[in-house]
Design an enzyme around this catalytic site. Structure first.
Site, short mmCIF file in Angstrom:
data_model
loop_
_atom_site.label_atom_id
_atom_site.label_comp_id
_atom_site.label_asym_id
_atom_site.label_seq_id
_atom_site.Cartn_x
_atom_site.Cartn_y
_atom_site.Cartn_z
N SER A 66 6.28 18.32 -7.50
CA SER A 66 5.39 17.07 -7.93
C SER A 66 5.41 15.92 -6.98
O SER A 66 5.43 14.88 -7.04
CB SER A 66 6.18 16.27 -9.18
OG SER A 66 6.46 17.35 -10.05
N ARG B 126 1.28 14.24 1.47
CA ARG B 126 2.00 13.00 1.64
C ARG B 126 3.31 13.00 0.60
O ARG B 126 3.28 13.66 -0.23
CB ARG B 126 1.29 11.82 1.78
CG ARG B 126 0.89 11.57 0.29
CD ARG B 126 0.14 10.09 0.12
NE ARG B 126 -0.25 10.07 -1.21
CZ ARG B 126 -1.69 10.58 -1.79
NH1 ARG B 126 -2.05 11.13 -0.88
NH2 ARG B 126 -1.87 10.41 -3.01
N ASP C 243 2.84 20.06 -12.72
CA ASP C 243 3.66 19.80 -14.09
C ASP C 243 2.50 20.00 -15.15
O ASP C 243 2.59 20.53 -16.30
CB ASP C 243 4.17 18.67 -14.04
CG ASP C 243 3.44 17.34 -13.88
OD1 ASP C 243 2.43 17.67 -13.32
OD2 ASP C 243 3.94 16.32 -14.16
MG MG Z 1 6.84 14.94 -17.22
#
Ligand code: MG
Ligand code: ADP
Length: 581
Positions: A156, A171, A209
């Site tokens: 993530s 980044r 996600d």
């Molecule tokens: Mg979540």
């Protein structure tokens, strides 16, 4: 009364007419298409190289890992093929020092080690059998593809994805800072460390996600129809949906299977309308944006997601408190104060601190419909640092919080509606071909809608899960959008998709595995082992002399791991391999 009138006035600032709902919907579709046609647009519309969604019949055992922020989660998922699955998982906090490690290798070696510990603990039989087979890796039978775990890697952080299992880090965020990782392929970094530990694991997919949410919902949703959209309303907001390949006309580098004619697109819709052409705004939004770290960016997200709603409320309340004639959190009207004590705001109150008010107070305000608003008043004491707030204070907070939450829900609904319209899903079905009046709804209740006419949407995130009526507000937008209307709205099914980063990642690994050419991985691995072997053989005597004969391709017998001792370091084979690299 002055207070309640003022609260109503502030609340009204967050309202916007249905015409604006439609205008936002049109702009959303326009920005989606722009993002499909070219790069560097407001909505990124990132191709994910995932070219299908599951239907619940998929089977198999997969691994999934999630590097999100504070924890590293490892899980294995057994898909039973009947929309159900079993999940085994472990979670370890990422050591602080590794978040700022000198090299990416240090972090990824730690991650690989956690995967090894997990496999030994939960899949020891599989693991042992694999290690035995590794000793005969030179024969074709010795190393069978089906013994390798496919792993979905939920990562993530912003990556530039260049293939289903390839993506370079743009980044770090969330407190990580390992400069040498920037620009590197995070899947390759993990695979390298897994190979050094000789684990039977292939990093098969890099997972966002939102895409995980879409896949997880598509697998678990009732019926065989695939899910159209996975949407997150948590700390942030984003959505991923299934788009026709023919509409993705911007250049796409990586390889993909084009046979389905579709690909999952990660919209990055948090940045929709950064140009503020259509989004409603208030003085409170403007203050929030101006004082944020990224003014003018993520404008849609700043009106919708959990990270911001508490702050909008805080700013609005502070503005009201500034008015000398409005008695918010002040005792001018003490007759209303049944606590029989003076209302005071502590100097250290979260009301005076940027980002200090959590969005969950909005849920409490929305849920408390009691006469005395006792639950909300307690929350105001606890979370806003106000002692003995009056009923009027609480009512004012409730009215303003309600308006902020309702606006968020209505905006969220427009994003969903725009994607339904963009994909034409409401048109392609049995009812449309027999005329829309085939949908009969009666006052007595709705006739069940045939499964093939349902458009399924998966959602995840604390806001949509816990804010009361969030879905109702979303639906109020769907009902007034051109091309959806009350009839179309009824056909849109919205369901929570739990565990996107577990089961969703596993499903993407499955899709990826199907795309592999047979025995690709085994050949790749053999070539790698031969290379390592050559390096080891051709190596000068190492200074310490201790590992000089540890051949990389001849795997040492693994020590049996007694239950409960799986955290012990394994027999040092990773060290043995290092000089070969
Ligand atoms: Mg979540
Ligand atoms: P993440 O987005 O990190 O995966 P969540 O989906 O749990 O995590 O979302 C967390 C966000 O949701 C935080 O910004 C938090 O303030 C907000 N939040 C948590 N609980 C609630 C609630 N009951 N009502 C509204 N917002 C909530």
């Amino acid at each position: 009364m002055a207070l309640l009138a003022e609260a109503k006035r502030v609340a009204a600032e967050f309202d916007f007419p249905d015409d604006v709902v439609r205008a936002i919907g049109d702009e959303f579709v326009a920005e989606m298409n722009e993002g499909l046609e070219k790069n560097a647009t407001t909505m990124s519309q990132i191709p994910t190289y995932v070219t299908g969604v599951p239907n619940g019949t998929e089977k198999g055992l997969y691994l999934a890992v999630d590097l999100g922020g504070t924890n590293f989660r490892v899980c294995s998922i057994q898909l039973h093929g009947d929309t159900t699955f079993s999940l085994t998982q472990s979670k370890v906090p990422i050591p602080r020092e590794l978040m700022e490690a000198k090299t990416a290798k240090e972090l990824f070696a730690f991650l690989a080690k956690q995967i090894e510990i997990f496999l030994k603990k939960h899949h020891e039989d599989h693991f042992e059998a694999h290690v035995r087979r590794r000793q005969t890796v030179s024969t074709p039978e010795g190393y069978r593809d089906e013994n390798i775990f496919r792993l979905g890697f939920t990562f993530s952080f912003p990556v530039h994805q260049i293939g289903i299992n390839r993506g370079t880090l743009i980044r770090w965020t969330k407190g990580f800072n390992i400069p040498d990782a920037i620009g590197q392929d995070v899947c390759a970094l993990l695979q390298e460390e897994l190979d050094l530990l000789k684990l039977p694991v292939k990093v098969a997919a890099l997972v966002n996600d939102t895409v995980g949410t879409l896949m997880a919902r598509s697998y678990t949703s009732p019926g065989k129809t695939g899910t159209l959209l996975g949407a997150i309303f948590g700390t942030g907001t984003n959505g991923a949906y299934l788009e026709k390949l023919s509409k993705i006309t911007k250049p796409m580098g990586g390889e993909y299977d084009s046979s389905t004619g579709e690909m999952v697109i990660n919209t990055e819709w948090g940045s929709f309308d950064n140009g503020m052409k259509v989004l409603p705004t208030t003085v409170y939004d403007n203050i929030l944006d101006r004082e944020s770290v990224n003014p003018g960016i993520q404008m849609f997200e700043k009106r919708i997601s959990g990270m911001f709603l508490g702050e909008i409320l805080r700013i609005a309340l502070v503005q009201v408190m500034k008015s000398p004639t409005i008695p918010l959190f002040r005792d001018d009207d003490s007759s209303h104060n049944d606590y029989n004590s003076t209302t005071t705001v502590t100097p250290s109150s979260p009301l005076y601190m940027q980002w200090a008010v959590d969005s969950s107070i909005l849920s409490i305000a929305e849920a408390d419909n009691s006469v005395g608003l006792r639950a909300l008043r307690q929350e105001i004491e606890k979370c806003l640092g106000v002692s003995a707030p009056s009923i009027e204070d609480a009512q004012a907070v409730k009215d303003i919080a309600h308006a902020i939450g309702k606006r968020a829900g209505r905006l969220a609904g427009i994003a969903v509606g725009a994607i339904v319209l963009q994909t034409g899903r409401l048109k392609n079905n049995a009812l449309a071909s027999s005329g829309t009046d085939a949908i009969k709804t009666s006052d007595a209740g709705d006739t069940p809608i045939p499964e093939e006419d349902i458009v399924d949407i998966g959602v995840d995130g604390s806001l949509v899960e816990f804010y009361p009526n969030f879905e109702d507000y979303m639906r109020s937008s769907l009902r007034v959008m051109n091309g959806i209307g009350p009839e179309g709205e009824k056909r849109i099914r919205i369901g929570i998709a739990k565990d996107g980063s577990g089961v969703g990642a596993a499903l993407i690994a499955l899709v990826a595995a199907k795309m592999e050419k047979p025995s690709d991985y085994v050949n790749e691995l053999r070539a790698k082992l031969v290379r390592v072997q050559e390096n080891v053989d051709g190596r000068e005597n190492p200074a310490d002399g201790s590992t000089s004969t540890a051949a990389a391709a001849t795997v040492p017998e693994s020590k049996p791991v007694a239950p409960g001792t799986e955290k012990e370091p394994v027999n040092g084979e990773s060290k043995d391999l290092q000089p070969g690299r």
